[in-house]
Every structure is written in structure tokens, then in C-alpha cells.
Write an enzyme that holds these catalytic residues in place. Sequence first.
Site, mmCIF file in Angstrom:
data_model
loop_
_atom_site.group_PDB
_atom_site.id
_atom_site.type_symbol
_atom_site.label_atom_id
_atom_site.label_comp_id
_atom_site.label_asym_id
_atom_site.label_seq_id
_atom_site.Cartn_x
_atom_site.Cartn_y
_atom_site.Cartn_z
ATOM 1 N N SER A 160 -3.333 -6.836 -7.200
ATOM 2 C CA SER A 160 -3.379 -5.663 -6.330
ATOM 3 C C SER A 160 -3.753 -6.057 -4.917
ATOM 4 C CB SER A 160 -4.387 -4.640 -6.862
ATOM 5 O OG SER A 160 -5.699 -4.948 -6.447
ATOM 6 N N ASP A 161 -3.292 -5.270 -3.951
ATOM 7 C CA ASP A 161 -3.845 -5.386 -2.613
ATOM 8 C C ASP A 161 -5.254 -4.810 -2.661
ATOM 9 O OD1 ASP A 161 -4.101 -5.926 0.074
ATOM 10 O OD2 ASP A 161 -2.208 -5.012 0.621
ATOM 11 N N TYR A 162 -6.056 -5.162 -1.669
ATOM 12 C CA TYR A 162 -7.456 -4.765 -1.691
ATOM 13 C C TYR A 162 -7.599 -3.238 -1.722
ATOM 14 C CZ TYR A 162 -9.564 -9.399 -0.919
ATOM 15 O OH TYR A 162 -10.020 -10.692 -1.055
ATOM 16 N N HIS A 170 1.829 0.460 -6.137
ATOM 17 C CA HIS A 170 0.916 0.033 -7.195
ATOM 18 C C HIS A 170 1.039 0.878 -8.463
ATOM 19 C CE1 HIS A 170 -0.873 -2.411 -4.047
ATOM 20 N NE2 HIS A 170 -1.576 -3.029 -4.965
ATOM 21 N N TYR A 204 0.810 -1.215 0.000
ATOM 22 C CA TYR A 204 0.000 0.000 0.000
ATOM 23 C C TYR A 204 0.847 1.271 0.000
ATOM 24 C CZ TYR A 204 -4.371 -2.489 1.249
ATOM 25 O OH TYR A 204 -5.485 -3.281 1.254
#
Length: 791
Positions: free
Chosen positions: A324-326, A302, A293
Site C-alpha cells: 500500500s501507499d502510506y 487500493h 491514492y
Amino acid sequence: MSAFTIMRVGSVACVLGIAVCAAAGAASNPLYKNAGAPVEARVEDLLSRMTLEEKVAQMLSIWDDKAEVFDAKLELDPEKMVQHFPNGIGQFARPSDATGPKSPRVVPGRDVRGTVRLVNALQHYALQRTRLGIPIMFHEEGLHGYAALGATSFPQAIALASSFDPALVREVNAVTAREIRARGVSQALTPVVDVARDPRWGRIEETFGEDPYLVGEMGVAAVEGLQGEGRARDLKPGKVFATLKHLTGHGQPESGTNVGPAPYAERTLREYFFPPFENAIARTGVSAVMPSYNEIDGVPSHANVWLLEKVLRGEWGFRGAVVSDYYAIDDLVAVHHIAADRAAAARLALEAGVDIDLPSGTAYATLTQQVRDGRVPEERIDAAVRRLLALKFRAGLFEHPFADAGAAVALTNNAEARALALRAAQRTLILLKNDGMLPLRLPAAGSAAPVIAVIGPNAAVARLGGYYGQPPVTVSILDGIRAKVGARATIAFAPGVRITANDDWWADDVQLADPAANRRLIEEAVAVARGADQIVLAIGDTEQTSREGWAKTHLGDRTSLDLVGEQQALFDALHALGKPITVVLINGRPASTVKIAEQANALLEGWYVGEQGGNAVADVLFGDVNPGGKLPVTIPRSVGQLPSFYDVKPSARRGYLFDTVAPLYPFGWGLSYSTFEVGEPHLSSERIGRDGSVTVSVSVRNTGSRAGDETVQVYVHQQVGSVTRPIKALKAFQRVTLALNESRTLSFVLSREAFQMWNVAMQRVVEPGAFDIMVGANSVDLKTAVLTIGE
């Protein structure tokens, strides 16, 4: 017409007929459905048949809005799927939960059969109701066991790291994988290989600790357990794709707050935060990586082309998918402010190499129109979809999309899994202090039964830690002690205090328990303990006082490492009784329990020990198991010492006025009921070349009164470097079990990787010179030999 002409015309007709037949056969049985064809060929064939809408659909997932496709009984409604997702869908997040991001205490998750039923129904939709029949990939959490109803819950990651036992980590993750795969799920969002360097950070419990080498070895073992050993990328039965996370710098956020910037130079990233990722990619077939993040030098991970394309895919040769992370792509707008809207965020993430938008695809849903508008080249879509389709083919989903509920029930939380949960908990427990109080002794049958007071807010509940599952049975410390002693002791219990008003990890609001009520509980606990012969005090954290702070409304980081609430007052009141007292810490972060460490007779660090934790703690307290865990992190005396990792630079830790730079407990620390003597290191050669290797031999002997485990640790220090080097760095370790009086010689091979560094020109080299080779049972008590590396 001549006979030759007739024959020639007939031949042409025959050839044309064959071509037509072949084309018809290809249409009915396309190459991508041929299980015997190479994966790359199948991917290209399928990609060539897909519309733009179908391609983008593969880059999307469902989680928040999954209830939109359910009926009133929370079962899948295929017609709603066709209505909302006519072009299919790439992934479906966490089929084991009921309706998406809700606490399982509020909305209970799906049991084994319910999960399998949903997975199979979704695959029927994908195969039968979409044009090309592309199956869905499902993913779940599996940090320390499958985070689902009925699954086995193992010790938290930081506890598993305390075992210093990669083989154990491999076993635990293998069981996690088979329980996940049995429900039809092919990807696990684990392991976490962040190097954790700030204990204020609530996610430190999810990591394997502060040392790059230890984290790397445990991370490799976790991937091998989940996905299989070797570099093969095709999934075998009972395995799932592992997901390395979070790349990178995530474990030492600014101010210790989750998602905070990681303001570190490239050399720091390469020497401390990159190695676990690079090692796992080099040594395993890991198939997915999740960016972090946070930002690095102003660029969120990202959207970081250098990180994901140049380093990950370029230097390291990673060929899997970047997931991707959430909500992290949306965060490029809402948190980082480097994109004006979701469409702009989608472009940045896609350009950086992020292949799929988890968990709900809200940013990547804009890509179809952006391609139509000429803002995104379709070639970038194709590149991402190739990687995502390859995972589905390698998982065997086109051939075996469905799960067997009966088989899943039979192996989920079975006797073998529960036995492993117990063994894992036993091997993770760390004895920090013991003045001879432990192990506790029980009288022979028929003798007077002593009274043992089991006190504390963590005594009667099995705290599992973040990303927890919901095992069928959990064993608290109180349960474990009662089962252990039977009629040979009288067990008295009092909670002593409450820590928080609620202990639901998912709940946003965290309220400390009422101090006035706690003072009354302390009085009650003192009254209970006054008549006891021994006190066992279980204190520490709840799942709310150390956790992932995933939003401003859901915090989990802290400014203090002290015990929360009135727990110190509880200890003080019990200690004032003059009774022997053993403290068991059940917690998610290092606790600066300075006074307790000084005054308690014994101190046991448990972290979160899983569903069988109570039995394991009782086994150790009463001596049926000899503790052998070691600290994977430094325990500071206070936040004023932070950062407080062991592998510091020579200029660090000069000293403080009126205080010490020494931690409360150092990295690698851990005692036993036995004693061990670690000998001097002996080198196979006192001089090697830059590309050479040396074997370090060291004897270790059990000098105590019983069998036990010792972990021999090998550290390296470059005496003079072109850039500053840490005063010591772990490069090898081995945990060994020794019988009474047994002696063994251990050998460690240190090759180029143990001595290399990033020089002033940012080149990875081995510099000539003298290196200290240090061995011991922890990072402080070391014996040294000197190795010279020549030109």
C-alpha cells in the site's frame, strides 16, 4: 519367538526410531530454514507453522509509532518490541530516520552506523525473541538517491529523464541500491512510473515525464539498476527490490491536485498510463507494485479488484507483492468514503489484492479479529503472506539478516558515487535558448578579470527536490562558479529575492517571502549587478513551491505555472540594466517563463540537479561540458493551455482567440553549443505485415564547431484508425556523442509494439494501413517516411 519375528520387530523399531529422529530433526531444522530448498517449498513450510496472529503480523509495518520501541537515546529497546510486537512484524519503515514522520532538519536522521545498529538490533529481536524467527523487511525511499543522512543525492527524476539516457538511469539506481542495501535494507519505494500530464501537480518532479514510452524505458532502466538486469527475482548482493508506483492515473489528477480523481476511460488508461507498468513487469523481475491514492471511475486503486487482480496479476502475470501507499487503506475511510471504518477498509483492500498495510498497519491490524469473526477468510491472509514471505526468502534475509557498518561507511557517498552525481547532473541540463551568449568566456591568466554577478534565490543553495537525502557536501551554483573561475573573474553575489519564508519540504505551512523585503533585496541586487559584465540569474522553485501535497494541511500543487513571488520583478530590474543575462532555472515543475524566454540571452533548465549540481552548471556555463539534455515534458505558455502534452488527438488544439496553441518549448526540445543535421528516415521495407518489423535508419551529423550530443527521436502516427490516434507518439530514441564533423547512421527497429493500439472492441491489435515514421531532434522538427502495414 522365531528369529524371523525378532528380526521383524527390530526392523519396525528401527523404522519408528528413524521417523522419530526425522521428526525431531525437522523440528530443530525446519524446511523453511534450509537455504537450498525451493522458495515456494520454504514459504509453504513456514506458513503451515504460523498462527493467525503471526500471519497478520507479517502484513503490518512500523513507522509512526517507532518511538514507542526506543529508549531515551532513540536506540531499540528489545523488551518494548517484545511487549508491542510479540508475534513479529512484517516491515519496518525508513530505519534511517530518527523517530518517524519528522523533518530531518528538526530531528536529524541516523547516520550510516546508527542505521545499521538499529537494523541489526531489530533483526536480533526478530530472530531471537519471536517464536519462528522470521526476519524483518526494511524499506526506504530512493527516488533520486537514498533519502538518508550521508547518502548520495542525484538529480531529481524529471532531470534524469532529461538525459534521455537509460544507461545513466541504470547506473544511478545501481548506486542508490548499494547504498540502501549496505545498511541492511532490502526494498526501495521507487521508481515512480506515473505518466505526468498536468504540470500543476506538485509531484511532477518525481516522474520521468509525460510520454509513456520514455517513462517506460527509464522505468525499466531504474528497476534494472535497483534490482538487477533480467527477470530473476532473487536479490543479489548490493541490490534491493524495486517498487513500481503509483498504479495508476496518478500523474494527471483532476484540477492538477494530488490524490484527485483520474476520470479516464479504459482506453486512455491502457494507452497512456498502463504501458510503463506493463513494460517493467514484462521485461524485469520487479517484485513490488504500489497502487495510487486516486480513484478511477469511482473506485480507489487500493480497492480496485479489476486493476490489481484482473489486470496486474491476471493480464500482466505479476507475481510479486502489492504494497500500500502510506495510509492509503485508511484513506478509503477518511478521503474516499467507501468504507465506514478501518475494518471495512481492510476488507476492501485485502479483497483487491493489497498484501501489506504501510506504513503503520492500522487498518490491517483489525484482520485477526475479522478472521475470528468469520468476516475475512483466512485463505486471503495466507495468499498475501505467501507473497510477503517469498520476498524475505528471495532477499536472503533468513541467511544474511545483518548489515556490516564498516562496509556501509566505505561505499556510501564514496568518490565513485560523487563522480556519478556530477556526470548525471552534466547530462541532464537542458539548454532551452542561446543567442550566442553561452558558453561564457574567461580571459587568459594575467588579463583583466571580468565581473560576473551571480544573482538569485537559487544561486547560493543546492536545492535537491522532494524525497531528498542529506549528502555530506552539496555544491551550489555560486560555489561551482567560484571554483570554476578562480582568479580569472570577480564574482559578485546578491540573493535578489527570497521565494518562501522556509524551504523545508516537510513543513506543513508554506508562506511566501515578504514582498516589501524582496523589493529591498531587488534594489541591492541591481546595485551589485550594475558594475558587472555578465549576470547569471538562478531562479525557480524551492522544495515547498512544488512538492507532494499529502494532506489538506500539507499542500504542494498550484494553479499557476508562473514564477513565485517577486522573481519576475527581479529579472525585469536586472534586464533593464542592459547587461548580458543568463537565466538558470532550478525547479520542480515546468515554468511558463514567457517573458524571460523572450528577453534573456540564454536560458538553462536545471530542474533539481543533485548534490553536484553547482559544479555541473558551472561546467556548462563556461563550456567545459556541452549541454545535451532534452525536455521530458512540454512547457506551456500558461495554465490556459493545459493539458499541454505533445501526443494529442487530431481534434485537439484547434486554436484560441488572441493566443497560440504552440507551447513555450515542446517535448524533446534541447539545444547544444554545436549544431546537428538529422537526415531523412530510410525504411528497410516500405511494407510489412501486422506482425512484422521495420528498421528505420537515419543519419545524424555534427555540423557545428565542437563535439556534442544529439538525441535522435522516432515518432509514429497512424494515418487512419478505427478509433482516434495521437498525431505522433515517441517509439524510439538514442542519444549519441559526435565529434566535430562526425556523421553516424543510427538504426531503430520498430516491431509490433510500436504500431499496436486498442481498437473499438478494446482489443490490442495492429490495424492495416499507412503509418508516418517521423524522425528528428525534438517532437516538432521532424522528417517523414510512410510505412504501409498490410493485412
